[in-house]
Motif scaffolding. Structure first.
Motif, mmCIF file in Angstrom:
data_model
loop_
_atom_site.group_PDB
_atom_site.id
_atom_site.type_symbol
_atom_site.label_atom_id
_atom_site.label_comp_id
_atom_site.label_asym_id
_atom_site.label_seq_id
_atom_site.Cartn_x
_atom_site.Cartn_y
_atom_site.Cartn_z
ATOM 1 N N PHE A 78 6.449 -0.213 -26.653
ATOM 2 C CA PHE A 78 7.543 0.336 -25.842
ATOM 3 C C PHE A 78 8.209 -0.799 -25.073
ATOM 4 O O PHE A 78 7.832 -1.150 -23.957
ATOM 5 C CB PHE A 78 7.029 1.427 -24.888
ATOM 6 C CG PHE A 78 8.152 2.130 -24.179
ATOM 7 C CD1 PHE A 78 9.069 2.900 -24.883
ATOM 8 C CD2 PHE A 78 8.304 2.014 -22.802
ATOM 9 C CE1 PHE A 78 10.122 3.539 -24.235
ATOM 10 C CE2 PHE A 78 9.350 2.649 -22.149
ATOM 11 C CZ PHE A 78 10.257 3.408 -22.863
ATOM 12 N N VAL A 79 9.205 -1.389 -25.727
ATOM 13 C CA VAL A 79 9.926 -2.563 -25.210
ATOM 14 C C VAL A 79 11.410 -2.365 -25.526
ATOM 15 O O VAL A 79 11.795 -1.366 -26.138
ATOM 16 C CB VAL A 79 9.404 -3.862 -25.876
ATOM 17 C CG1 VAL A 79 7.993 -4.194 -25.402
ATOM 18 C CG2 VAL A 79 9.439 -3.753 -27.404
ATOM 19 N N ALA A 80 12.217 -3.334 -25.128
ATOM 20 C CA ALA A 80 13.661 -3.234 -25.367
ATOM 21 C C ALA A 80 13.960 -3.263 -26.873
ATOM 22 O O ALA A 80 13.198 -3.841 -27.662
ATOM 23 C CB ALA A 80 14.376 -4.392 -24.673
ATOM 24 N N ALA A 81 15.086 -2.649 -27.229
ATOM 25 C CA ALA A 81 15.441 -2.512 -28.649
ATOM 26 C C ALA A 81 15.485 -3.856 -29.365
ATOM 27 O O ALA A 81 15.086 -3.972 -30.526
ATOM 28 C CB ALA A 81 16.783 -1.797 -28.780
ATOM 29 N N ARG A 86 9.088 -5.508 -31.207
ATOM 30 C CA ARG A 86 9.232 -4.192 -31.847
ATOM 31 C C ARG A 86 8.724 -4.219 -33.283
ATOM 32 O O ARG A 86 9.175 -5.034 -34.098
ATOM 33 C CB ARG A 86 10.718 -3.788 -31.901
ATOM 34 C CG ARG A 86 11.353 -3.440 -30.600
ATOM 35 C CD ARG A 86 11.366 -1.981 -30.277
ATOM 36 N NE ARG A 86 12.104 -1.137 -31.198
ATOM 37 C CZ ARG A 86 12.068 0.193 -31.126
ATOM 38 N NH1 ARG A 86 11.343 0.793 -30.203
ATOM 39 N NH2 ARG A 86 12.748 0.913 -31.986
ATOM 40 N N ASN A 87 7.832 -3.297 -33.615
ATOM 41 C CA ASN A 87 7.391 -3.187 -35.005
ATOM 42 C C ASN A 87 8.570 -2.845 -35.909
ATOM 43 O O ASN A 87 8.651 -3.318 -37.043
ATOM 44 C CB ASN A 87 6.305 -2.114 -35.134
ATOM 45 C CG ASN A 87 4.984 -2.574 -34.549
ATOM 46 O OD1 ASN A 87 4.743 -3.770 -34.397
ATOM 47 N ND2 ASN A 87 4.131 -1.626 -34.185
ATOM 48 N N ALA A 88 9.482 -2.004 -35.413
ATOM 49 C CA ALA A 88 10.636 -1.611 -36.229
ATOM 50 C C ALA A 88 11.538 -2.810 -36.516
ATOM 51 O O ALA A 88 12.021 -2.976 -37.644
ATOM 52 C CB ALA A 88 11.425 -0.507 -35.537
ATOM 53 N N ASP A 113 15.328 0.830 -23.999
ATOM 54 C CA ASP A 113 16.770 0.927 -23.729
ATOM 55 C C ASP A 113 17.267 2.369 -23.877
ATOM 56 O O ASP A 113 18.287 2.746 -23.324
ATOM 57 C CB ASP A 113 17.576 0.072 -24.723
ATOM 58 C CG ASP A 113 17.334 -1.400 -24.517
ATOM 59 O OD1 ASP A 113 17.015 -1.796 -23.382
ATOM 60 O OD2 ASP A 113 17.455 -2.157 -25.497
ATOM 61 N N ASP A 114 16.533 3.146 -24.695
ATOM 62 C CA ASP A 114 16.985 4.509 -25.005
ATOM 63 C C ASP A 114 16.437 5.548 -24.037
ATOM 64 O O ASP A 114 17.094 6.545 -23.757
ATOM 65 C CB ASP A 114 16.516 4.935 -26.410
ATOM 66 C CG ASP A 114 16.898 3.943 -27.492
ATOM 67 O OD1 ASP A 114 18.032 3.448 -27.442
ATOM 68 O OD2 ASP A 114 16.048 3.659 -28.362
ATOM 69 N N VAL A 115 15.200 5.371 -23.613
ATOM 70 C CA VAL A 115 14.530 6.377 -22.771
ATOM 71 C C VAL A 115 13.776 5.670 -21.644
ATOM 72 O O VAL A 115 13.539 4.462 -21.712
ATOM 73 C CB VAL A 115 13.543 7.248 -23.592
ATOM 74 C CG1 VAL A 115 14.276 8.135 -24.588
ATOM 75 C CG2 VAL A 115 12.503 6.401 -24.296
ATOM 76 N N ASP A 116 13.396 6.461 -20.616
ATOM 77 C CA ASP A 116 12.813 5.863 -19.410
ATOM 78 C C ASP A 116 11.320 5.578 -19.513
ATOM 79 O O ASP A 116 10.788 4.789 -18.740
ATOM 80 C CB ASP A 116 13.030 6.794 -18.202
ATOM 81 C CG ASP A 116 14.503 6.838 -17.820
ATOM 82 O OD1 ASP A 116 15.218 5.852 -18.114
ATOM 83 O OD2 ASP A 116 14.930 7.866 -17.263
ATOM 84 N N SER A 117 10.634 6.277 -20.403
ATOM 85 C CA SER A 117 9.176 6.109 -20.415
ATOM 86 C C SER A 117 8.637 6.228 -21.839
ATOM 87 O O SER A 117 9.266 6.831 -22.723
ATOM 88 C CB SER A 117 8.512 7.193 -19.554
ATOM 89 O OG SER A 117 8.735 8.467 -20.135
ATOM 90 N N ALA A 118 7.437 5.680 -22.018
ATOM 91 C CA ALA A 118 6.765 5.806 -23.323
ATOM 92 C C ALA A 118 6.465 7.281 -23.602
ATOM 93 O O ALA A 118 6.452 7.712 -24.762
ATOM 94 C CB ALA A 118 5.482 4.976 -23.328
ATOM 95 N N GLU A 119 6.243 8.053 -22.537
ATOM 96 C CA GLU A 119 5.973 9.493 -22.722
ATOM 97 C C GLU A 119 7.184 10.183 -23.352
ATOM 98 O O GLU A 119 7.045 11.010 -24.258
ATOM 99 C CB GLU A 119 5.649 10.157 -21.378
ATOM 100 C CG GLU A 119 4.238 9.924 -20.855
ATOM 101 C CD GLU A 119 3.986 8.510 -20.347
ATOM 102 O OE1 GLU A 119 4.948 7.711 -20.187
ATOM 103 O OE2 GLU A 119 2.798 8.180 -20.114
ATOM 104 N N ASP A 179 2.528 -1.301 -22.974
ATOM 105 C CA ASP A 179 3.034 0.073 -23.114
ATOM 106 C C ASP A 179 3.395 0.339 -24.565
ATOM 107 O O ASP A 179 4.156 -0.425 -25.180
ATOM 108 C CB ASP A 179 4.252 0.284 -22.211
ATOM 109 C CG ASP A 179 3.875 0.075 -20.767
ATOM 110 O OD1 ASP A 179 2.847 0.635 -20.337
ATOM 111 O OD2 ASP A 179 4.591 -0.675 -20.061
ATOM 112 N N ARG A 180 2.893 1.432 -25.076
ATOM 113 C CA ARG A 180 3.034 1.723 -26.504
ATOM 114 C C ARG A 180 3.185 3.215 -26.749
ATOM 115 O O ARG A 180 2.945 4.039 -25.863
ATOM 116 C CB ARG A 180 1.778 1.232 -27.252
ATOM 117 C CG ARG A 180 1.671 -0.272 -27.294
ATOM 118 C CD ARG A 180 0.256 -0.717 -27.600
ATOM 119 N NE ARG A 180 0.265 -2.154 -27.873
ATOM 120 C CZ ARG A 180 0.320 -2.705 -29.087
ATOM 121 N NH1 ARG A 180 0.282 -1.944 -30.160
ATOM 122 N NH2 ARG A 180 0.359 -3.998 -29.239
#
Ligand code: 6PG
Length: 244
Positions: A78-81, A86-88, A113-119, A179-180
């Motif tokens: 869970f990092v910036a795009a 990023r694995n992607a 960048d897209d959402v606020d939390s890994a949750e 964070d993942r």
């Protein structure tokens, strides 16, 4: 049905990567011939990188119609795009963009960048899975850590006990970044085939434990748990297989 794991040992990481890429292309082609749009779960890490490079090299043969393949990830950092973590991003750069898999078939986990939390990223990914992969996967590929983790399911972590949700957040991961987002065991089980990709002496103990499940527990060795409905194969190089 849970079949016993098969073990395939290759001389080194390069030979392992070539073999896995070849088997993946054959599987995708077979699945497409049977009228399916195969969904594949990719993994992160160094052996995944080597496999992806071989998929890029061998994947232009015309055997596989890349417009009819769906790609997912077993876990994501869970990092910036644009982060190199990023694995992607790793997989896009290695083979996805070059082979022309359509964007709508590339199911990335949301970035910070897209959402606020890994949750929140986990909830979105679970919704995407329910919408686009209700029948599960053709192949789930999993790297294994020296501690026996798979995806971002780490020894002793609460996420190992998740039975309801398909995707959960992970914090304080022992492997950076902390964070993942990870598929859970129930989600990883929705697959015809599970392929473990493991290279190197540092993984030899984890491999030996995972393949001797009566001598370990899922909490100690998460890699002992995942099984395909039809097939489970461990692709190893000689050093990773050295304690079997
Ligand atoms: O995002 C990640 O970090 C992974 O998906 C992780 O589960 C990885 O596959 C293993 O740690 C093996 O990684 P290596 O092949 O680099 O050892």
């Amino acid at each position: 049905m849970t079949t016993e794991p098969l073990i395939e040992v290759h001389d080194d990481a390069a030979a392992l990567a070539t073999a896995v890429a070849g088997e993946l292309l054959a599987r995708l082609a077979d699945s497409q011939s049977a009228g399916r749009v195969p969904a594949v779960v990719l993994t992160g890490g160094s052996i995944a990188d080597a496999v992806h490079a071989e998929v890029a090299r061998l994947g232009t043969s015309g055997e596989v119609d890349w417009t009819r393949v769906a790609l997912w990830w077993g876990d994501e950092r869970f990092v910036a795009a644009g982060s190199d973590d990023r694995n992607a991003g790793q997989a896009r750069a290695a083979f996805i963009d070059a082979l022309g898999v359509p964007t709508e078939h590339v199911h990335e986990v949301a970035s910070s960048d897209d959402v606020d939390s890994a949750e929140e990223a986990a909830e979105r990914y679970a919704a995407a899975l329910a919408e686009h992969a209700p029948e599960g996967f053709e192949v789930v590929m999993l790297g294994v850590g020296p501690d026996g983790h798979v995806a971002s399911l780490f020894p002793g972590f609460d996420q190992l006990d998740e039975q309801g949700r398909a995707v959960v957040a992970v914090h304080d991961s022992p492997k950076p970044p902390p964070d993942r987002v990870t598929l859970t065991f129930p989600a990883l089980a929705q697959t015809r085939s599970t392929w473990f990709l493991v290279s190197g002496e540092a993984k030899a103990d984890a491999v030996a434990r995972a393949l001797s499940p009566t001598s370990t527990t899922p909490a100690e060795t998460p890699a002992s748990v995942p099984r395909g409905r039809v097939e489970t194969t461990w692709f190893l190089d000689r050093p990773a297989a050295s304690r079997l």
